[in-house]
Design a protein around this motif. Structure first.
Motif, PDB file in Angstrom:
ATOM      1  N   ARG A  65      48.379  -2.267 -20.771  1.00 39.33           N
ATOM      2  CA  ARG A  65      48.286  -3.723 -20.951  1.00 39.33           C
ATOM      3  C   ARG A  65      46.980  -4.053 -21.661  1.00 39.33           C
ATOM      4  NH1 ARG A  65      46.692  -2.384 -15.877  1.00 39.33           N
ATOM      5  NH2 ARG A  65      44.741  -3.317 -15.112  1.00 39.33           N
ATOM      6  N   LEU A  66      47.000  -5.114 -22.454  1.00 35.19           N
ATOM      7  CA  LEU A  66      45.805  -5.548 -23.152  1.00 35.19           C
ATOM      8  C   LEU A  66      44.926  -6.382 -22.234  1.00 35.19           C
ATOM      9  CD1 LEU A  66      46.739  -6.553 -26.812  1.00 35.19           C
ATOM     10  CD2 LEU A  66      45.034  -4.875 -26.084  1.00 35.19           C
ATOM     11  N   GLU A  67      43.666  -5.996 -22.123  1.00 40.53           N
ATOM     12  CA  GLU A  67      42.653  -6.795 -21.439  1.00 40.53           C
ATOM     13  C   GLU A  67      41.494  -6.969 -22.402  1.00 40.53           C
ATOM     14  OE1 GLU A  67      41.415  -5.257 -17.697  1.00 40.53           O
ATOM     15  OE2 GLU A  67      43.368  -5.576 -16.725  1.00 40.53           O
ATOM     16  N   GLY A  68      41.418  -8.151 -23.012  1.00 40.53           N
ATOM     17  CA  GLY A  68      40.391  -8.384 -24.010  1.00 40.53           C
ATOM     18  C   GLY A  68      40.603  -7.503 -25.215  1.00 40.53           C
ATOM     19  N   GLU A 127      40.658  -4.176 -25.177  1.00 39.26           N
ATOM     20  CA  GLU A 127      40.999  -2.823 -24.760  1.00 39.26           C
ATOM     21  C   GLU A 127      42.400  -2.763 -24.163  1.00 39.26           C
ATOM     22  OE1 GLU A 127      37.024  -0.428 -23.420  1.00 39.26           O
ATOM     23  OE2 GLU A 127      37.755  -1.964 -22.029  1.00 39.26           O
ATOM     24  N   TRP A 128      43.043  -1.602 -24.341  1.00 39.01           N
ATOM     25  CA  TRP A 128      44.257  -1.272 -23.603  1.00 39.01           C
ATOM     26  C   TRP A 128      43.849  -0.604 -22.298  1.00 39.01           C
ATOM     27  CZ3 TRP A 128      48.867  -2.929 -25.291  1.00 39.01           C
ATOM     28  CH2 TRP A 128      49.046  -3.176 -26.656  1.00 39.01           C
ATOM     29  N   VAL A 129      44.503  -1.003 -21.214  1.00 33.47           N
ATOM     30  CA  VAL A 129      44.270  -0.377 -19.909  1.00 33.47           C
ATOM     31  C   VAL A 129      45.543   0.366 -19.527  1.00 33.47           C
ATOM     32  CG1 VAL A 129      43.665  -0.739 -17.494  1.00 33.47           C
ATOM     33  CG2 VAL A 129      42.690  -2.225 -19.268  1.00 33.47           C
ATOM     34  N   ARG A 138      41.019   3.542 -20.438  1.00 34.69           N
ATOM     35  CA  ARG A 138      40.873   2.509 -21.461  1.00 34.69           C
ATOM     36  C   ARG A 138      40.755   3.109 -22.852  1.00 34.69           C
ATOM     37  NH1 ARG A 138      39.341  -2.661 -19.538  1.00 34.69           N
ATOM     38  NH2 ARG A 138      39.342  -2.721 -17.259  1.00 34.69           N
TER      39      ARG A 138
END
Length: 393
Positions: A150-153, A155-157, A225
């Motif tokens: 999932r995208l967080e800002g 970065e991909w997590v 990440r």
């Protein structure tokens, strides 16, 4: 198809042969014949040094375009290099997944920034890669992957698990197929991510194999990440990119693989001559059939690669995995037949296998990894021959 070599090709052969003779000396001479399937642990650091030595002399990424750091060699010149490399008994490489799979994928489908960042490290053999495809419950059926990102800002997590990840314990990066669209199923909603392995959210656990070695690994992602721009192709387009990578897997490296097979067959033949089993008509017939099968595979591979060279991928590529997997497994059986009772005990304790024993045990997996025989037959039946799909559910 003309399978003869030109005068220029033969000049190139002489160049390759001379360079190998001049450079497989000193410390490098000691690692001749080291490595290979089931023996990837052998002289690993020394083989890395050898690959980097080759890179400095311009002997890596031979088929890549010159503008991307390769040599732009023709198909037949690449085949010649692999033939001479095998004849010189040079050590197995450490950079196959980067050089033969990821690099061509980035050249075809990556961004300029991705190519500038990663291709030089692959050419120099200073950054090594592994392939994050298979999962528990999603091996040959890659569309069933459950690893999520999932995208967080910016970065991909990433959370999930990969299995049978070759050489992950020696790799710096992994190209990972992950599900990035919540609620998506099968081929939709997948993305192809480039993930650094040296970070707190990644754990690599080697899998002990029948050979006593651990080429394969489990890789666990727990909040791992990677940068948002390290997705190859568009988010959600990972299936197309992953299939492109698998197409490159059937490239010139298959010729190198078959040359390694030829060397293994020659070893079995030498044992048969030495212990008298060569005089057994059944064994002699099996050796002859193995030799013919190897020639059929080579011609098939060259024909298939010629179609790649012209931009067309015909149905021949779909059968190559079935051909070499069954042939190699049968060679392992033949090696044990030729060895007889001596093949049943290890030369040194507690579990030090010789080359033929490793061949026999490791080749049990050939018809499973990279797409099992059953899956390959379904692909050929449904996508090439147009037969009705197998009932599922």
């Amino acid at each position: 198809m003309d399978l003869t070599y030109s005068a220029a090709d033969e000049e190139f052969r002489d160049e390759v042969r001379q360079w190998l003779a001049d450079n497989l000396v000193g410390d490098f001479a000691a690692i001749r014949g080291r490595g290979g399937s089931g023996r990837e642990h052998e002289s690993y650091d020394e083989r890395v040094a050898w690959n980097q030595h080759m890179a400095k002399a311009g002997w890596t990424c031979l088929g890549w375009p010159v503008e991307h750091g390769g040599r732009g060699l023709s198909l037949f010149q690449q085949v010649i290099f692999h033939e001479e490399y095998a004849r010189a008994d040079a050590p197995a490489g450490v950079n196959h997944l980067g050089e033969e799979l990821l690099g061509p994928t980035l050249i075809a489908l990556g961004t300029d920034e991705q190519r500038a960042r990663f291709l030089p490290g692959i050419v120099a053999a200073t950054e090594l890669w592994c392939q994050g495809y298979s999962e528990p419950g999603a091996g040959s059926d890659l569309a069933g992957v459950r690893t999520r990102a999932r995208l967080e800002g910016d970065e991909w997590v990433i959370d999930g698990q990969k299995i049978w990840t070759s050489l992950a314990h020696n790799s710096d990066w992994c190209f990972v197929v992950a599900r990035t669209e919540p609620g998506s199923q099968r081929h939709a909603g997948l993305s192809y991510l480039l993930v650094p392995l040296d970070q707190p959210g990644v754990r690599v656990e080697p899998i002990l194999q029948l050979t006593g070695t651990s080429e394969f690994n489990e890789v666990f992602f727990d909040g791992a990440r990677t940068s948002a721009d390290l997705v190859v192709g568009a988010p959600g387009d990972g299936w197309r990119v992953a299939m492109a990578t698998l197409g490159f897997e059937r490239g010139v490296s298959t010729i190198a693989q078959q040359i390694g097979f030829a060397r293994e067959l020659e070893g079995v033949e030498e044992i048969a001559r030495a212990n008298g089993t060569w005089d057994d008509p059944v064994i002699a017939d099996r050796i002859a059939r193995a030799r013919m099968g190897l020639e059929v595979m080579r011609t098939h591979a060259l024909r298939t690669l010629s179609s790649y060279d012209s931009g067309s991928q015909g149905p021949e590529a779909s059968v190559s995995k079935l051909m070499w997997a069954r042939w190699h497994r049968d060679l392992g059986d033949l090696a044990m037949e030729v060895r007889g009772a001596s093949g049943l005990t290890v030369a040194e304790g507690p579990y030090e296998l010789d080359q033929e024993q490793s061949l026999y045990l490791f080749s049990r997996a050939d018809t499973i990894y990279g797409g099992s025989d059953e899956i390959q037959r379904n692909i050929i039946a449904e996508r090439v021959l147009g037969l009705p799909k197998e009932p599922r559910g």
